[in-house]
Write an enzyme that holds these catalytic residues in place. Sequence first.
Site, PDB file in Angstrom:
ATOM      1  N   SER A   1      -4.158 -11.741   9.194  1.00  0.00           N
ATOM      2  CA  SER A   1      -2.798 -12.260   8.947  1.00  0.00           C
ATOM      3  C   SER A   1      -1.739 -11.454   9.678  1.00  0.00           C
ATOM      4  O   SER A   1      -1.624 -10.252   9.480  1.00  0.00           O
ATOM      5  CB  SER A   1      -2.439 -12.142   7.462  1.00  0.00           C
ATOM      6  OG  SER A   1      -3.131 -13.047   6.698  1.00  0.00           O
TER       7      SER A   1
ATOM      8  N   HIS B   1      -2.167 -18.107  11.086  1.00  0.00           N
ATOM      9  CA  HIS B   1      -3.454 -18.076  11.789  1.00  0.00           C
ATOM     10  C   HIS B   1      -3.498 -19.221  12.795  1.00  0.00           C
ATOM     11  O   HIS B   1      -3.378 -20.375  12.431  1.00  0.00           O
ATOM     12  CB  HIS B   1      -4.609 -18.236  10.798  1.00  0.00           C
ATOM     13  CG  HIS B   1      -4.771 -17.065   9.894  1.00  0.00           C
ATOM     14  ND1 HIS B   1      -5.694 -16.079  10.127  1.00  0.00           N
ATOM     15  CD2 HIS B   1      -4.113 -16.705   8.782  1.00  0.00           C
ATOM     16  CE1 HIS B   1      -5.595 -15.168   9.189  1.00  0.00           C
ATOM     17  NE2 HIS B   1      -4.651 -15.526   8.360  1.00  0.00           N
TER      18      HIS B   1
ATOM     19  N   HIS C   1     -10.960 -18.238   5.300  1.00  0.00           N
ATOM     20  CA  HIS C   1     -10.931 -17.566   3.991  1.00  0.00           C
ATOM     21  C   HIS C   1     -11.652 -18.409   2.954  1.00  0.00           C
ATOM     22  O   HIS C   1     -11.546 -19.640   2.965  1.00  0.00           O
ATOM     23  CB  HIS C   1      -9.481 -17.365   3.535  1.00  0.00           C
ATOM     24  CG  HIS C   1      -8.656 -16.546   4.472  1.00  0.00           C
ATOM     25  ND1 HIS C   1      -7.922 -17.102   5.492  1.00  0.00           N
ATOM     26  CD2 HIS C   1      -8.457 -15.210   4.544  1.00  0.00           C
ATOM     27  CE1 HIS C   1      -7.301 -16.134   6.165  1.00  0.00           C
ATOM     28  NE2 HIS C   1      -7.606 -14.981   5.611  1.00  0.00           N
TER      29      HIS C   1
ATOM     30  N   TYR D   1     -10.725 -18.639  -0.008  1.00  0.00           N
ATOM     31  CA  TYR D   1      -9.714 -19.296  -0.855  1.00  0.00           C
ATOM     32  C   TYR D   1      -9.213 -20.611  -0.263  1.00  0.00           C
ATOM     33  O   TYR D   1      -8.589 -21.412  -0.954  1.00  0.00           O
ATOM     34  CB  TYR D   1      -8.536 -18.351  -1.165  1.00  0.00           C
ATOM     35  CG  TYR D   1      -7.675 -17.951   0.009  1.00  0.00           C
ATOM     36  CD1 TYR D   1      -6.786 -18.840   0.608  1.00  0.00           C
ATOM     37  CD2 TYR D   1      -7.720 -16.651   0.497  1.00  0.00           C
ATOM     38  CE1 TYR D   1      -5.989 -18.465   1.666  1.00  0.00           C
ATOM     39  CE2 TYR D   1      -6.922 -16.261   1.565  1.00  0.00           C
ATOM     40  CZ  TYR D   1      -6.064 -17.171   2.146  1.00  0.00           C
ATOM     41  OH  TYR D   1      -5.277 -16.786   3.202  1.00  0.00           O
ATOM     42  N   GLU D   2      -9.495 -20.858   1.005  1.00  0.00           N
ATOM     43  CA  GLU D   2      -9.149 -22.157   1.604  1.00  0.00           C
ATOM     44  C   GLU D   2     -10.183 -23.212   1.254  1.00  0.00           C
ATOM     45  O   GLU D   2     -10.007 -24.388   1.589  1.00  0.00           O
ATOM     46  CB  GLU D   2      -9.082 -22.035   3.132  1.00  0.00           C
ATOM     47  CG  GLU D   2      -7.982 -21.127   3.626  1.00  0.00           C
ATOM     48  CD  GLU D   2      -8.102 -20.866   5.114  1.00  0.00           C
ATOM     49  OE1 GLU D   2      -7.417 -21.561   5.882  1.00  0.00           O
ATOM     50  OE2 GLU D   2      -8.873 -19.985   5.510  1.00  0.00           O
TER      51      GLU D   2
ATOM     52  N   ALA E   1      -4.922  -7.982   6.457  1.00  0.00           N
ATOM     53  CA  ALA E   1      -3.762  -7.521   5.699  1.00  0.00           C
ATOM     54  C   ALA E   1      -4.260  -7.236   4.288  1.00  0.00           C
ATOM     55  O   ALA E   1      -5.071  -7.999   3.760  1.00  0.00           O
ATOM     56  CB  ALA E   1      -2.705  -8.609   5.666  1.00  0.00           C
TER      57      ALA E   1
ATOM     58  N   MET F   1      -8.423 -10.472   0.783  1.00  0.00           N
ATOM     59  CA  MET F   1      -9.144 -11.726   0.499  1.00  0.00           C
ATOM     60  C   MET F   1     -10.009 -12.174   1.676  1.00  0.00           C
ATOM     61  O   MET F   1     -10.231 -13.364   1.868  1.00  0.00           O
ATOM     62  CB  MET F   1      -8.147 -12.831   0.165  1.00  0.00           C
ATOM     63  CG  MET F   1      -7.188 -12.507  -0.948  1.00  0.00           C
ATOM     64  SD  MET F   1      -5.947 -13.812  -1.110  1.00  0.00           S
ATOM     65  CE  MET F   1      -4.729 -13.003  -2.147  1.00  0.00           C
ATOM     66  N   SER F   2     -10.483 -11.234   2.472  1.00  0.00           N
ATOM     67  CA  SER F   2     -11.266 -11.634   3.651  1.00  0.00           C
ATOM     68  C   SER F   2     -12.303 -10.567   3.965  1.00  0.00           C
ATOM     69  O   SER F   2     -12.660  -9.769   3.101  1.00  0.00           O
ATOM     70  CB  SER F   2     -10.324 -11.829   4.843  1.00  0.00           C
ATOM     71  OG  SER F   2      -9.740 -10.593   5.218  1.00  0.00           O
TER      72      SER F   2
ATOM     73  N   ASN G   1       1.638  -4.340   1.128  1.00  0.00           N
ATOM     74  CA  ASN G   1       2.372  -4.280  -0.146  1.00  0.00           C
ATOM     75  C   ASN G   1       1.762  -3.185  -0.999  1.00  0.00           C
ATOM     76  O   ASN G   1       0.567  -2.909  -0.904  1.00  0.00           O
ATOM     77  CB  ASN G   1       2.327  -5.637  -0.870  1.00  0.00           C
ATOM     78  CG  ASN G   1       0.931  -6.182  -1.017  1.00  0.00           C
ATOM     79  OD1 ASN G   1       0.254  -6.496  -0.024  1.00  0.00           O
ATOM     80  ND2 ASN G   1       0.471  -6.279  -2.235  1.00  0.00           N
TER      81      ASN G   1
ATOM     82  N   HIS H   1       3.334 -14.438   0.587  1.00  0.00           N
ATOM     83  CA  HIS H   1       2.589 -14.512   1.849  1.00  0.00           C
ATOM     84  C   HIS H   1       3.490 -14.126   3.023  1.00  0.00           C
ATOM     85  O   HIS H   1       3.071 -13.403   3.928  1.00  0.00           O
ATOM     86  CB  HIS H   1       2.021 -15.931   2.048  1.00  0.00           C
ATOM     87  CG  HIS H   1       1.175 -16.043   3.281  1.00  0.00           C
ATOM     88  ND1 HIS H   1      -0.091 -15.501   3.356  1.00  0.00           N
ATOM     89  CD2 HIS H   1       1.422 -16.584   4.499  1.00  0.00           C
ATOM     90  CE1 HIS H   1      -0.588 -15.718   4.566  1.00  0.00           C
ATOM     91  NE2 HIS H   1       0.306 -16.386   5.272  1.00  0.00           N
TER      92      HIS H   1
HETATM   93  N1  HPA Z   1      -4.052  -8.634  -2.791  1.00  0.00           N
HETATM   94  C1  HPA Z   1      -4.948  -9.407  -2.139  1.00  0.00           C
HETATM   95  N2  HPA Z   1      -4.833  -9.692  -0.860  1.00  0.00           N
HETATM   96  C2  HPA Z   1      -3.793  -9.211  -0.190  1.00  0.00           C
HETATM   97  C3  HPA Z   1      -2.830  -8.395  -0.806  1.00  0.00           C
HETATM   98  C4  HPA Z   1      -2.963  -8.108  -2.188  1.00  0.00           C
HETATM   99  O1  HPA Z   1      -2.156  -7.409  -2.806  1.00  0.00           O
HETATM  100  N3  HPA Z   1      -1.917  -8.072   0.141  1.00  0.00           N
HETATM  101  C5  HPA Z   1      -2.330  -8.661   1.300  1.00  0.00           C
HETATM  102  N4  HPA Z   1      -3.462  -9.343   1.110  1.00  0.00           N
END
Ligand code: HPA
Length: 281
Positions: free
Chosen positions: A32, A63, A87, A89-90, A117, A220-221, A244, A256
Amino acid sequence: MTGLSEKTAAASSAILDELGTLRPRVAVILGSGLGGLADRVDDATVIPYASIPHFPRATAAGHAGRLLVGVLRGTGQSVLAMQGRFHLYEGWTARQAAFPVWVMKRLGVETLVVSNAAGGLNPAYKVGDVMLIEDHVNLMFRNPLVGQHHDALKQLNVERPGPDMSAPYDRSLMRVAEQAARSGGFGLPRGVYVGMLGPTYETRAEYRMCRALGGDAVGMSTVPEVIAARQSGMRVLGLSAITNACSPDQLGETTHEGVVEAAASAGEKLRAVVEAVVAAG
Ligand code: HPA
């Protein structure tokens, strides 16, 4: 799984048709907001995922959904860059998320650099830092090898009875990365990446749990791709851009857009590390 062999063969031969004489030995999966590295692939051959048989299509914001093959500026080496990944989650299965890695193996790729990320669980991390992944915890509860491990081994001609995961991230590549960070004057802490299914960011209680389980960053990847790469015998280097701060007791909102913006701020460090690894390639 039936058909993995045919699908990877069809995908890799379509890619080879585009490549001419280039045979990159290093591939980079751009996470990302980290797609900026793509601007440094000179004279790139661009191959949209949509034109590759059986390739999933990237849909996540930030992406692009294409392969770039060319010489990475400053390294003298050709690379295959994946701009956009798949991903879970997609809605992709772990097997679909790992599919490009099996295709890379067929193309002759030996080293995989994965970037992502991630949220920083380690309180010492700041937004914009880059973490060197030294290990991971798979909390996605999915695995690309379920149900087709032996079939995949056969088609890859890989002689290993079970994918060892005692050291998924290559120690000598980590040292190259750390040397690049020292030369660039920035820190590159080693840490543990926790892979979550998503797409929700974590609750405070979940961040606490991830930290208690030994995590330094959460995302998440990456995990499915690394599993497939290790099964295929590739060397792996993993990098997390910290986007973050996941401090459960003073948690701000995570979006996001904020994640993509912060990932871009880690871009220069990532670039320096990836260049060094590709040059050593
Ligand atoms: N959690 C999960 N995935 C992420 C995060 C997070 O805090 N930040 C960037 N991708």
